[in-house]
Design an enzyme around this catalytic site. Structure first.
Site, PDB file in Angstrom:
ATOM      1  N   GLU A  79      43.063  47.187  44.916  1.00 39.30           N
ATOM      2  CA  GLU A  79      44.482  46.781  45.239  1.00 39.30           C
ATOM      3  C   GLU A  79      44.547  46.655  46.670  1.00 39.30           C
ATOM      4  OE1 GLU A  79      47.443  49.780  43.812  1.00 39.30           O
ATOM      5  OE2 GLU A  79      49.120  48.558  45.016  1.00 39.30           O
ATOM      6  N   ASP A 126      51.211  55.195  37.087  1.00 38.80           N
ATOM      7  CA  ASP A 126      52.162  56.248  37.576  1.00 38.80           C
ATOM      8  C   ASP A 126      53.070  55.547  38.521  1.00 38.80           C
ATOM      9  OD1 ASP A 126      50.550  55.678  39.713  1.00 38.80           O
ATOM     10  OD2 ASP A 126      49.688  57.810  40.204  1.00 38.80           O
ATOM     11  N   GLU A 148      42.640  57.480  40.961  1.00 35.27           N
ATOM     12  CA  GLU A 148      42.236  56.644  42.263  1.00 35.27           C
ATOM     13  C   GLU A 148      41.609  57.382  43.073  1.00 35.27           C
ATOM     14  OE1 GLU A 148      46.151  56.368  44.015  1.00 35.27           O
ATOM     15  OE2 GLU A 148      47.170  55.593  42.514  1.00 35.27           O
TER      16      GLU A 148
HETATM   17  O1  KIV Z   1      50.562  52.645  38.852  1.00 35.29           O
HETATM   18  C1  KIV Z   1      50.334  51.309  38.666  1.00 35.29           C
HETATM   19  O2  KIV Z   1      51.247  50.520  38.208  1.00 35.29           O
HETATM   20  C2  KIV Z   1      49.241  50.748  39.132  1.00 35.29           C
HETATM   21  C3  KIV Z   1      48.880  49.342  39.164  1.00 35.29           C
HETATM   22  C4  KIV Z   1      49.621  48.748  40.533  1.00 35.29           C
HETATM   23  C5  KIV Z   1      47.395  48.982  39.161  1.00 35.29           C
HETATM   24  O3  KIV Z   1      48.012  51.531  39.445  1.00 35.29           O
END
Ligand code: KIV
Length: 271
Positions: A185, A42, A118
């Site tokens: 992250e 996202d 998440e």
């Molecule tokens: O949205 C995204 O690109 C991600 C990556 C940074 C893992 O979640």
């Protein structure tokens, strides 16, 4: 590649790499480069849709982009990288049934074989449990979670022993609920390494040091296309500068080339 293959890779001590894609063009690039997993993250809300955060992107838009990515990957399922689609903000936080409906749409309407979401609060763990029981593979994501930017910001997470233990508990809960992999992250490298050793599922790092089972990067950051990439994603090439320079040169050449001569009018035939 199937979600379970990543666990086998970890067991075999084989590292892997994940790249994001957002359309058919970027998908073809990461496919040709050899990505093991393609994530329709996202982050596309910011990198290609021009939003200030990831929050505004909708489920409809994620499905639209994931379908385009699937077209770019082509139709060779056996050799294809695993395709994972991010569940956008508020598509899985408003009740278990709605989460199943959202993730189910992703699997039914696109070629994605898994979703990513998440957080590791008990509500999120319950969502993972329900999705996995419904047959939907789930990748977790802890640490810097951009959907919580208004609560946590974009700073490094888990910097003290209490928050490190909280993150460790959340990671164990996500694994127990059935996640097949976990993105970490922007957390301390020592924490990511400790979790890599403790968890049976692969730990995929971004800004989490080298001691992970796999790494993930936002492709637009690596290609130097985003104006301000995060400090833990330095570009591999100055993509913006190269593109602008090439386009500027082409435009200049068009302006400087001689104007086309007007073709002579055809002679009127005499009868
Ligand atoms: O949205 C995204 O690109 C991600 C990556 C940074 C893992 O979640």
């Amino acid at each position: 590649m199937r979600p379970g293959d990543l666990i086998k890779r970890k067991q075999a001590g084989q590292r892997f790499a994940v790249l994001t894609a957002w359309d058919a063009l970027s998908a073809a690039l990461v496919l040709e480069a050899g990505a093991d997993v393609v994530l329709v993250g996202d982050s596309l809300a910011m990198t290609v849709l021009g939003h200030a955060t990831t929050l505004p992107v909708t489920l409809e838009e994620m499905i639209h982009h994931t379908r385009a990515v699937a077209r770019g990957l082509g139709a060779a399922p056996a050799s294809q990288p695993l395709l994972v689609c991010d569940l956008p903000f508020l598509s899985y936080q408003c009740g278990l049934d709605q989460a199943v409906a959202a993730a189910g749409r992703v699997l039914k309407e696109t070629a994605a074989a898994a979703v990513k979401l998440e957080g590791g609060e008990s509500e999120t763990v319950a969502v993972v449990d329900r999705l996995v029981r419904s047959g939907i593979p789930v990748m977790g994501h802890l640490g810097l979670t951009p959907q919580s930017v208004h609560r946590l910001g974009y700073r490094r997470q888990a910097n003290d022993p209490i928050s490190q233990e909280r993150l460790r508990r959340a990671a164990l809960d996500l694994e127990a609920a059935g996640c097949f992999a976990l993105v970490l992250e922007h957390v301390p490298a020592a924490l990511a390494g400790a979790l890599r050793r403790e968890l049976s599922i692969p730990v995929i790092g971004i800004g989490a040091g080298d001691d992970c089972d796999g790494q993930v990067r936002v492709t637009a950051d690596l290609l130097g296309l985003t104006p301000s990439p995060p400090p833990f994603c330095p570009p591999l090439l100055p993509g913006r500068e190269l593109a602008v320079e090439a386009l500027r040169g082409w435009l200049e050449r068009q302006r400087q080339s001689a104007a086309p001569t007007t073709p002579a009018a055809p002679a009127t035939p005499h009868c």
